[in-house]
Design a protein around this motif. Structure first.
Motif, PDB file in Angstrom:
ATOM      1  N   THR A 321       1.045  -0.960   0.178  1.00 18.05           N
ATOM      2  CA  THR A 321       0.333  -0.197  -0.466  1.00 18.05           C
ATOM      3  C   THR A 321       1.109   0.944   0.021  1.00 18.05           C
ATOM      4  OG1 THR A 321      -1.475  -1.112   1.369  1.00 18.05           O
ATOM      5  CG2 THR A 321      -1.985   1.237   0.950  1.00 18.05           C
ATOM      6  N   ARG A 325       0.135   4.097  -2.955  1.00 13.79           N
ATOM      7  CA  ARG A 325       0.072   5.229  -2.412  1.00 13.79           C
ATOM      8  C   ARG A 325       1.295   6.458  -2.700  1.00 13.79           C
ATOM      9  NH1 ARG A 325      -2.870   8.094   0.979  1.00 13.79           N
ATOM     10  NH2 ARG A 325      -3.865   6.616   1.892  1.00 13.79           N
ATOM     11  N   ASN A 350      -9.383  -2.551  -3.584  1.00 13.80           N
ATOM     12  CA  ASN A 350      -9.418  -1.762  -2.777  1.00 13.80           C
ATOM     13  C   ASN A 350      -9.327   0.124  -2.131  1.00 13.80           C
ATOM     14  OD1 ASN A 350     -12.532  -3.054  -3.416  1.00 13.80           O
ATOM     15  ND2 ASN A 350     -13.068  -3.586  -1.199  1.00 13.80           N
ATOM     16  N   TRP A 351      -8.715  -0.616  -2.118  1.00 12.49           N
ATOM     17  CA  TRP A 351      -7.304   0.542  -1.170  1.00 12.49           C
ATOM     18  C   TRP A 351      -6.965   1.525  -2.245  1.00 12.49           C
ATOM     19  CZ3 TRP A 351      -2.317  -0.154  -2.592  1.00 12.49           C
ATOM     20  CH2 TRP A 351      -1.896  -1.109  -2.982  1.00 12.49           C
ATOM     21  N   GLU A 354      -9.345   3.522  -2.860  1.00 11.69           N
ATOM     22  CA  GLU A 354      -9.549   5.135  -1.554  1.00 11.69           C
ATOM     23  C   GLU A 354      -8.806   5.821  -1.843  1.00 11.69           C
ATOM     24  OE1 GLU A 354      -9.358   2.183   0.887  1.00 11.69           O
ATOM     25  OE2 GLU A 354     -11.811   1.385   1.131  1.00 11.69           O
ATOM     26  N   ILE A 355      -6.993   5.477  -2.321  1.00 12.24           N
ATOM     27  CA  ILE A 355      -6.809   6.695  -2.305  1.00 12.24           C
ATOM     28  C   ILE A 355      -6.549   7.697  -3.381  1.00 12.24           C
ATOM     29  CG2 ILE A 355      -3.750   6.990  -3.719  1.00 12.24           C
ATOM     30  CD1 ILE A 355      -3.345   4.311  -1.662  1.00 12.24           C
ATOM     31  N   GLU A 358      -9.122   9.982  -2.709  1.00 12.77           N
ATOM     32  CA  GLU A 358      -8.979  11.010  -1.525  1.00 12.77           C
ATOM     33  C   GLU A 358      -7.691  12.276  -2.697  1.00 12.77           C
ATOM     34  OE1 GLU A 358      -5.935   9.172   0.779  1.00 12.77           O
ATOM     35  OE2 GLU A 358      -8.137   7.699   1.685  1.00 12.77           O
ATOM     36  N   HIS A 398     -16.871   4.017  -6.201  1.00 11.10           N
ATOM     37  CA  HIS A 398     -15.928   4.250  -5.546  1.00 11.10           C
ATOM     38  C   HIS A 398     -16.408   6.164  -6.539  1.00 11.10           C
ATOM     39  CE1 HIS A 398     -12.912   2.823  -3.539  1.00 11.10           C
ATOM     40  NE2 HIS A 398     -13.436   1.482  -3.934  1.00 11.10           N
TER      41      HIS A 398
END
Length: 803
Positions: A321, A325, A350-351, A354-355, A358, A398
């Motif tokens: 992650t 990121r 999924n993460w 999500e990044i 953001e 999302h």
């Protein structure tokens, strides 16, 4: 009753009994074999060719666990790829798709006490060949990319079998959830989220799909509001929430990215989503040119600035992650607002999304089909339909998700193979069956989804040439790289949206040192050629360099200059296409990242370091930009503005000599409308002398002067004097000064980190400050300084802590 976590230490064995190692799952077997010392680092030298045997063997992974009860489902996510799962010798699952989540009732195979689970992975190479042989007619794939045959037979990342930037290792393993989950009387299967918008109001509708038997209390909460349901069995439960004066989600550079929390709780199960309130539409209506391709967010046309995303690592076990990121943060920091997840890789976890939520990075999501033809039998289509429904259900909420696309270049693939050229109707019908199955499954799962059939494409049910048609739809423009055309050829097309274009460079020197010894620092060395997967790529880089520059002195300057010309090529394309707004509404560079240290089209090195292209992208993707567009008899200075409101712009243009003298040519102030391109000045060709170039500056009320230049001739045509470039270092802050113009001034650090700027023009009497931020704050770096003069006129670059 708690879940039983099956992740952690397993045993990995090959069927021949020759190799055994511990493997940490989730993870991949090749990474595990390397960590156990069974194989050398596959990324070093030519070691990849010593690892090909792994994918040709059958393997098993086993572990033991204890239970006090047996009433469990087995849940496995991202099983790569063909696998049989046995518990205590009983077959409980056949996995067949790396992109799906599997849930099966395992209670009949479990026992109280110690249990053993075994996952058998037959060779994907052999299975793919067997499936190809079983097809009613041969289904071709692109052998230039897929150095291991038949990737199109498996629902697996296609680039695992090799690509023109990827190593061919065909990794296998499990990369997602691994657990035994207590069987619930009722269970939330999925959440379906939709939203609608009106004047100063938004409405969010949540449908909770519940499966199982029995009674249960369901609670759904959104933005502090709560809805409760007493369930008497399975079925959907729907709740609608109104939001007055909603805080809208915007792409990077267009506004903020507020996120609202949604939760659904049923018994011990809680599902949480973060929702961004926004409307994203794809406008593809006819106009006077053809058909536009414009992303609109909350009613505002947004020029898509970004890059194509490939898997973060060739070995999934090395993906983290934190590293991912960092790559996405670099995209946002370079003023990008869209990532295209390319169809030959994988749907991300999924993460990842999500990044992107953001950071304000819109996602163009390909379905995972690329550069090949595919089976169209009922079994294959059924598997694809399940894959699409699961993926869309998982990701559709999302706010970053802007567009779903059927595939990458599969329409073009109809014209690549002898079989499809000879029998186009058969293969076209097969393609259409697959493409329609994807579209239907998408729309059944998320009726509001934006759909695009293929990339490139002129539109739905159009099976023509999207590579070279710049009037409609999206375009892949590869003539400059693959055909060896001049950079000016980017100005010969006016795409509505260019979703792929690129030019290669070598990885940065620190990355080269990670796979090659100094004796191999030669582009014709076998080691270096093994890290160049595009046939003729090294020769194309060298030939282009000779066309534009005097040849560099030494290998490291050759590497530096390859990155200079890559940045120059992509800058030429992007600045021109942005100047064509609103005809052109998107430019997505191929590619953002690398899967391993390799010569490629990426703007970020493997590991996340910024190439000179990424520094250039931060400038040419800036919200407000001035750019020179050469015409047949003149040079036009055009302002481009992406912001949501009008912008006041001040500008000035000079003729710059190689000695640093400036002659003013034009200047003034003007207001630029939001989302517009506007002509600022027009200068005849005769305004500058043969030994001069155009220097132009611009500023807005909120930003200081930006400076750029345009050289009408190849840089090799100019007689560059020694610029007298000097650097003063104060810790990690470096100030550059020069007596004469210094072009493409670049710094390299001895430790990992990031420069605030790089590859810059430094002018006399205008000191230029560059800060360095080491990844380790306590690290001390020395720096190497290069510029066009030192690379092509002098014997060595300037080096040292105070170069």
């Amino acid at each position: 009753m708690p879940h039983i976590d099956l992740s952690g230490a397993w045993r990995l064995r090959d069927a021949a009994g020759e190799h055994e190692a511990e493997i940490a799952l989730p993870g991949d077997a090749i990474s595990a074999l390397f960590e156990a010392g069974v194989i050398p680092d596959p990324y070093w030298g030519r070691n990849e060719y010593k690892c090909g045997w792994i994918a040709e063997r059958d393997w098993t992974m086993t572990r033991k666990f204890d239970l006090e009860t047996t009433d469990f489902d087995l849940v496995l996510d991202q099983v790569d790829t063909v696998a049989q799962v046995r518990i205590n010798g009983t077959l409980v699952m056949d996995a067949n798709n790396a992109f799906r989540r599997y849930r099966v009732d395992a209670s009949h195979a479990l026992k109280v006490g110690t249990n053993e689970i075994e996952i058998a992975f037959p060779s994907s190479v052999r299975v793919a060949a067997e499936r190809q042989a079983a097809q009613p007619f041969f289904v071709p794939f692109r052998a230039e990319n897929s150095r291991i045959p038949n990737p199109n037979m498996l629902r697996k990342p296609q680039c695992d079998y090799g690509w023109d930037w990827n190593i061919a290792l065909a990794p296998f393993g499990i990369y997602g959830d691994m657990r035994l989950e207590p069987k619930e009387a009722l269970r939330i299967e999925r959440l379906a989220v939709s939203q609608s918008h009106g004047a100063e109001r938004a409405s969010v509708t949540v449908t909770v799909h519940v499966v199982g038997d029995g009674l249960g209390d369901l609670e759904v909460t959104f933005d502090g509001e709560r809805r409760s349901f007493n369930l008497a069995g399975p079925g959907p439960a729907t709740a609608t929430f109104g939001v007055i004066d909603p805080k809208l989600w915007w792409p990077n550079g267009q506004g903020e990215q507020p996120l609202y929390t949604l939760t659904a709780t049923l018994g011990s199960q809680t599902e949480t989503r973060r929702i961004g309130l926004r409307e994203i539409t794809l406008q593809h209506d006819l106009d006077e040119v053809g058909a536009r391709f414009t992303i609109e967010v909350n009613g505002r046309p947004v020029f898509a600035k970004g890059a194509n995303w490939i898997p973060a690592d060739a070995l999934p076990g090395r993906v983290t992650t934190e590293k991912t990121r960092d790559l996405l943060q670099s995209a946002a920091d370079a003023n990008m607002n869209m990532i295209r997840i390319w169809g030959g890789g994988r749907y991300e976890p999924n993460w990842f999304y999500e990044i992107c939520d953001e950071l304000g990075l819109m996602v163009w999501q390909d379905f995972m089909f690329a550069c090949a033809l595919y089976p169209s039998d009922d079994d294959f289509l059924s598997e694809v339909e399940g894959e699409v429904r699961e993926t869309v259900a998982r990701l559709h909420h999302h706010p970053c998700l802007a567009l779903w696309c059927g595939d990458n270049e599969n329409v073009g693939a109809l014209g690549w193979f002898e079989e499809s050229l000879r029998d186009r109707d058969r293969y076209l019908a097969a393609y259409d069956r697959l493409n329609y199955a994807i579209e239907r499954s998408l729309k059944e799962t998320d009726p509001a989804a934006n759909w695009w059939p293929s990339s490139p494409s002129r539109g739905r049910l159009d099976f023509g040439d999207g590579w070279h048609d710049d009037t409609s739809g999206d375009m892949h423009f590869w003539s400059v790289w693959h055909e060896g055309r001049d950079f000016d050829h980017y100005r010969d097309v006016a795409p509505r949206f260019c979703s792929e274009f690129g030019f290669q460079s070598y990885p940065s020197i620190d990355q080269i040192r990670s796979f090659a010894a100094p004796k191999d620092f030669n582009i014709a060395a076998p080691v270096f050629e093994s890290h160049q997967k595009n046939p003729g790529g090294n020769a194309r880089i060298a030939e282009t360099m000779f066309r534009y520059f005097r040849f560099p002195e030494g290998f490291e300057n050759f590497v530096y200059l390859s990155q200079v010309q890559q940045a120059l090529a992509i800058k030429t394309a992007v600045t021109h296409w942005r100047s064509l707004k609103p005809r052109c509404q998107g430019a997505l560079i191929w590619q953002l990242n690398d899967t391993w240290p390799v010569c490629s089209w990426s703007s970020l090195d493997y590991g996340g370091g910024w190439k000179l292209l990424h520094h250039a992208a931060k400038a040419f993707f800036a919200p407000t930009l001035a750019t020179i567009v050469p015409k047949e008899e003149s040079f036009e200075l055009i302002a481009v503005h992406d912001g949501p409101g009008p912008e006041d712009l001040e500008f000035k243009v000079s003729a710059l000599s190689m000695e640093g003298g400036e002659r003013p040519l034009e200047g003034g102030s003007i207001e630029v409308a939001p989302g517009a391109a506007k002509l600022l000045a027009c200068m005849p060709n005769g305004a500058i002398q043969p030994e001069e170039i155009l220097l132009y500056r611009w500023r807005t009320p909120s930003a200081d002067w930006s400076t750029d230049h345009h050289a009408p001739l190849p840089y090799k045509a100019y007689e560059l004097p020694d610029p007298g470039l000097e650097t003063r270092a104060e810790g990690d802050a470096l100030t550059l000064s020069t007596q004469r113009p210094a072009f493409f001034v670049a710094l390299e650090a001895s430790v990992p980190g990031r420069f605030t700027r790089n590859g810059v023009l430094v002018l006399p009497e205008e000191p230029f400050r560059i800060d360095f931020h080491p990844r380790d704050p306590d690290a001390t770096s020395t720096f190497t300084l290069r510029d066009l003069y030192s690379a092509t006129y002098a014997q060595t670059a300037r080096q040292g802590a105070n170069p």
